[in-house]
Write a protein that holds these residues in place. Sequence first.
Motif, PDB file in Angstrom:
ATOM      1  N   GLN A  37       0.833  -1.202   0.000  1.00 30.77           N
ATOM      2  CA  GLN A  37       0.000   0.000   0.000  1.00 30.77           C
ATOM      3  C   GLN A  37       0.869   1.255   0.000  1.00 30.77           C
ATOM      4  O   GLN A  37       0.559   2.230  -0.690  1.00 30.77           O
ATOM      5  N   ALA A  38       1.955   1.239   0.763  1.00 33.34           N
ATOM      6  CA  ALA A  38       2.863   2.388   0.804  1.00 33.34           C
ATOM      7  C   ALA A  38       3.506   2.611  -0.557  1.00 33.34           C
ATOM      8  O   ALA A  38       3.622   3.757  -1.021  1.00 33.34           O
ATOM      9  N   LEU A  39       3.909   1.535  -1.207  1.00 24.56           N
ATOM     10  CA  LEU A  39       4.508   1.653  -2.530  1.00 24.56           C
ATOM     11  C   LEU A  39       3.495   2.169  -3.549  1.00 24.56           C
ATOM     12  O   LEU A  39       3.806   3.039  -4.364  1.00 24.56           O
ATOM     13  N   GLN A  40       2.284   1.655  -3.490  1.00 26.65           N
ATOM     14  CA  GLN A  40       1.238   2.090  -4.413  1.00 26.65           C
ATOM     15  C   GLN A  40       0.911   3.573  -4.208  1.00 26.65           C
ATOM     16  O   GLN A  40       0.753   4.322  -5.174  1.00 26.65           O
ATOM     17  N   THR A  41       0.841   4.014  -2.968  1.00 28.54           N
ATOM     18  CA  THR A  41       0.570   5.417  -2.679  1.00 28.54           C
ATOM     19  C   THR A  41       1.691   6.309  -3.209  1.00 28.54           C
ATOM     20  O   THR A  41       1.435   7.367  -3.788  1.00 28.54           O
ATOM     21  N   ALA A  42       2.938   5.882  -3.005  1.00 29.86           N
ATOM     22  CA  ALA A  42       4.069   6.662  -3.497  1.00 29.86           C
ATOM     23  C   ALA A  42       4.052   6.753  -5.020  1.00 29.86           C
ATOM     24  O   ALA A  42       4.323   7.821  -5.589  1.00 29.86           O
ATOM     25  N   LEU A  43       3.722   5.668  -5.689  1.00 29.51           N
ATOM     26  CA  LEU A  43       3.639   5.693  -7.147  1.00 29.51           C
ATOM     27  C   LEU A  43       2.536   6.628  -7.630  1.00 29.51           C
ATOM     28  O   LEU A  43       2.717   7.364  -8.615  1.00 29.51           O
ATOM     29  N   LYS A  44       1.406   6.623  -6.946  1.00 27.83           N
ATOM     30  CA  LYS A  44       0.309   7.526  -7.317  1.00 27.83           C
ATOM     31  C   LYS A  44       0.712   8.981  -7.119  1.00 27.83           C
ATOM     32  O   LYS A  44       0.367   9.842  -7.932  1.00 27.83           O
ATOM     33  N   ASP A  45       1.448   9.266  -6.041  1.00 26.15           N
ATOM     34  CA  ASP A  45       1.903  10.638  -5.790  1.00 26.15           C
ATOM     35  C   ASP A  45       2.853  11.115  -6.882  1.00 26.15           C
ATOM     36  O   ASP A  45       2.763  12.251  -7.344  1.00 26.15           O
ATOM     37  N   VAL A  46       3.768  10.252  -7.299  1.00 28.34           N
ATOM     38  CA  VAL A  46       4.708  10.602  -8.364  1.00 28.34           C
ATOM     39  C   VAL A  46       3.958  10.832  -9.665  1.00 28.34           C
ATOM     40  O   VAL A  46       4.205  11.811 -10.389  1.00 28.34           O
ATOM     41  N   SER A  47       3.025   9.961  -9.969  1.00 26.09           N
ATOM     42  CA  SER A  47       2.238  10.106 -11.187  1.00 26.09           C
ATOM     43  C   SER A  47       1.433  11.401 -11.178  1.00 26.09           C
ATOM     44  O   SER A  47       1.376  12.118 -12.182  1.00 26.09           O
ATOM     45  N   ALA A  48       0.831  11.717 -10.045  1.00 27.05           N
ATOM     46  CA  ALA A  48       0.050  12.952  -9.937  1.00 27.05           C
ATOM     47  C   ALA A  48       0.936  14.182 -10.110  1.00 27.05           C
ATOM     48  O   ALA A  48       0.537  15.147 -10.774  1.00 27.05           O
ATOM     49  N   ALA A  49       2.134  14.152  -9.545  1.00 30.22           N
ATOM     50  CA  ALA A  49       3.060  15.277  -9.679  1.00 30.22           C
ATOM     51  C   ALA A  49       3.465  15.472 -11.134  1.00 30.22           C
ATOM     52  O   ALA A  49       3.534  16.602 -11.631  1.00 30.22           O
ATOM     53  N   GLN A  50       3.715  14.370 -11.832  1.00 29.65           N
ATOM     54  CA  GLN A  50       4.094  14.466 -13.239  1.00 29.65           C
ATOM     55  C   GLN A  50       2.943  14.976 -14.098  1.00 29.65           C
ATOM     56  O   GLN A  50       3.142  15.802 -14.981  1.00 29.65           O
ATOM     57  N   GLN A  51       1.742  14.494 -13.842  1.00 31.40           N
ATOM     58  CA  GLN A  51       0.589  14.946 -14.610  1.00 31.40           C
ATOM     59  C   GLN A  51       0.299  16.420 -14.368  1.00 31.40           C
ATOM     60  O   GLN A  51      -0.024  17.163 -15.295  1.00 31.40           O
ATOM     61  N   SER A  52       0.416  16.839 -13.120  1.00 23.88           N
ATOM     62  CA  SER A  52       0.186  18.241 -12.785  1.00 23.88           C
ATOM     63  C   SER A  52       1.210  19.140 -13.480  1.00 23.88           C
ATOM     64  O   SER A  52       0.850  20.186 -14.037  1.00 23.88           O
ATOM     65  N   ALA A  53       2.469  18.748 -13.447  1.00 22.99           N
ATOM     66  CA  ALA A  53       3.524  19.533 -14.091  1.00 22.99           C
ATOM     67  C   ALA A  53       3.321  19.578 -15.605  1.00 22.99           C
ATOM     68  O   ALA A  53       3.507  20.634 -16.233  1.00 22.99           O
ATOM     69  N   GLN A  54       2.926  18.462 -16.187  1.00 24.11           N
ATOM     70  CA  GLN A  54       2.698  18.426 -17.631  1.00 24.11           C
ATOM     71  C   GLN A  54       1.523  19.324 -18.013  1.00 24.11           C
ATOM     72  O   GLN A  54       1.596  20.067 -19.001  1.00 24.11           O
ATOM     73  N   GLN A  55       0.445  19.287 -17.227  1.00 24.34           N
ATOM     74  CA  GLN A  55      -0.717  20.124 -17.511  1.00 24.34           C
ATOM     75  C   GLN A  55      -0.369  21.599 -17.381  1.00 24.34           C
ATOM     76  O   GLN A  55      -0.760  22.411 -18.216  1.00 24.34           O
ATOM     77  N   GLU A  66      -3.469  31.840 -16.505  1.00 24.67           N
ATOM     78  CA  GLU A  66      -2.492  32.769 -15.941  1.00 24.67           C
ATOM     79  C   GLU A  66      -1.402  31.997 -15.203  1.00 24.67           C
ATOM     80  O   GLU A  66      -1.296  32.066 -13.988  1.00 24.67           O
ATOM     81  N   VAL A  67      -0.591  31.268 -15.935  1.00 27.23           N
ATOM     82  CA  VAL A  67       0.505  30.485 -15.352  1.00 27.23           C
ATOM     83  C   VAL A  67       1.806  31.168 -15.737  1.00 27.23           C
ATOM     84  O   VAL A  67       2.028  31.475 -16.906  1.00 27.23           O
ATOM     85  N   ASN A  68       2.664  31.403 -14.737  1.00 17.66           N
ATOM     86  CA  ASN A  68       3.938  32.027 -15.072  1.00 17.66           C
ATOM     87  C   ASN A  68       5.039  30.974 -15.199  1.00 17.66           C
ATOM     88  O   ASN A  68       4.910  29.851 -14.722  1.00 17.66           O
ATOM     89  N   LEU A  69       6.104  31.351 -15.839  1.00 16.20           N
ATOM     90  CA  LEU A  69       7.200  30.432 -16.142  1.00 16.20           C
ATOM     91  C   LEU A  69       7.858  29.874 -14.886  1.00 16.20           C
ATOM     92  O   LEU A  69       8.228  28.696 -14.845  1.00 16.20           O
ATOM     93  N   GLN A  70       7.978  30.688 -13.847  1.00 18.76           N
ATOM     94  CA  GLN A  70       8.628  30.228 -12.626  1.00 18.76           C
ATOM     95  C   GLN A  70       7.868  29.060 -12.003  1.00 18.76           C
ATOM     96  O   GLN A  70       8.477  28.069 -11.579  1.00 18.76           O
ATOM     97  N   ASP A  71       6.541  29.156 -11.952  1.00 18.95           N
ATOM     98  CA  ASP A  71       5.737  28.075 -11.380  1.00 18.95           C
ATOM     99  C   ASP A  71       5.849  26.806 -12.215  1.00 18.95           C
ATOM    100  O   ASP A  71       5.893  25.699 -11.674  1.00 18.95           O
ATOM    101  N   VAL A  72       5.882  26.983 -13.532  1.00 21.01           N
ATOM    102  CA  VAL A  72       6.016  25.823 -14.419  1.00 21.01           C
ATOM    103  C   VAL A  72       7.342  25.119 -14.168  1.00 21.01           C
ATOM    104  O   VAL A  72       7.392  23.895 -14.011  1.00 21.01           O
ATOM    105  N   MET A  73       8.421  25.876 -14.108  1.00 20.44           N
ATOM    106  CA  MET A  73       9.745  25.289 -13.911  1.00 20.44           C
ATOM    107  C   MET A  73       9.859  24.620 -12.538  1.00 20.44           C
ATOM    108  O   MET A  73      10.446  23.538 -12.415  1.00 20.44           O
ATOM    109  N   ILE A  74       9.284  25.230 -11.519  1.00 20.65           N
ATOM    110  CA  ILE A  74       9.334  24.634 -10.178  1.00 20.65           C
ATOM    111  C   ILE A  74       8.574  23.314 -10.158  1.00 20.65           C
ATOM    112  O   ILE A  74       9.057  22.309  -9.630  1.00 20.65           O
TER     113      ILE A  74
END
Length: 105
Positions: A37-55, A66-74
């Motif tokens: 369960q811990a591994l599955q949760t960690a994988l979901k968190d990583v996936s969510a972070a990647q999807q959010s950054a891509q969006q 209204e998204v600025n470049l600094q937020d995108v890069m972070i």
Amino acid sequence: MDTSAIDQMLGHLRAASDLAAGKSSAAPAAGGADFGQALQTALKDVSAAQQSAQQMSQDFSTGTSEVNLQDVMINLQKANLSFQQMVQVRNKLVNAYQDIMNMQV
């Protein structure tokens, strides 16, 4: 990203390694998180972070919000770091599995 699940997972791996090496080790606390369960949760968190950054990156490039470049890069760097951390956890898991498989009974 919450790293407590990963830290707990590494604790379980160390305990299993100590047990396999014949060392006395304290068992994980009762009521602790399940390893899978811990591994599955960690994988979901990583996936969510990647999807959010891509969006956010797509929103910035199309100018739809209204998204600025600094937020995108972070957010891209956060997603990259969380992915690299997950790769290292995977590498540790593979090494632990290989160590267990190479043990003589």
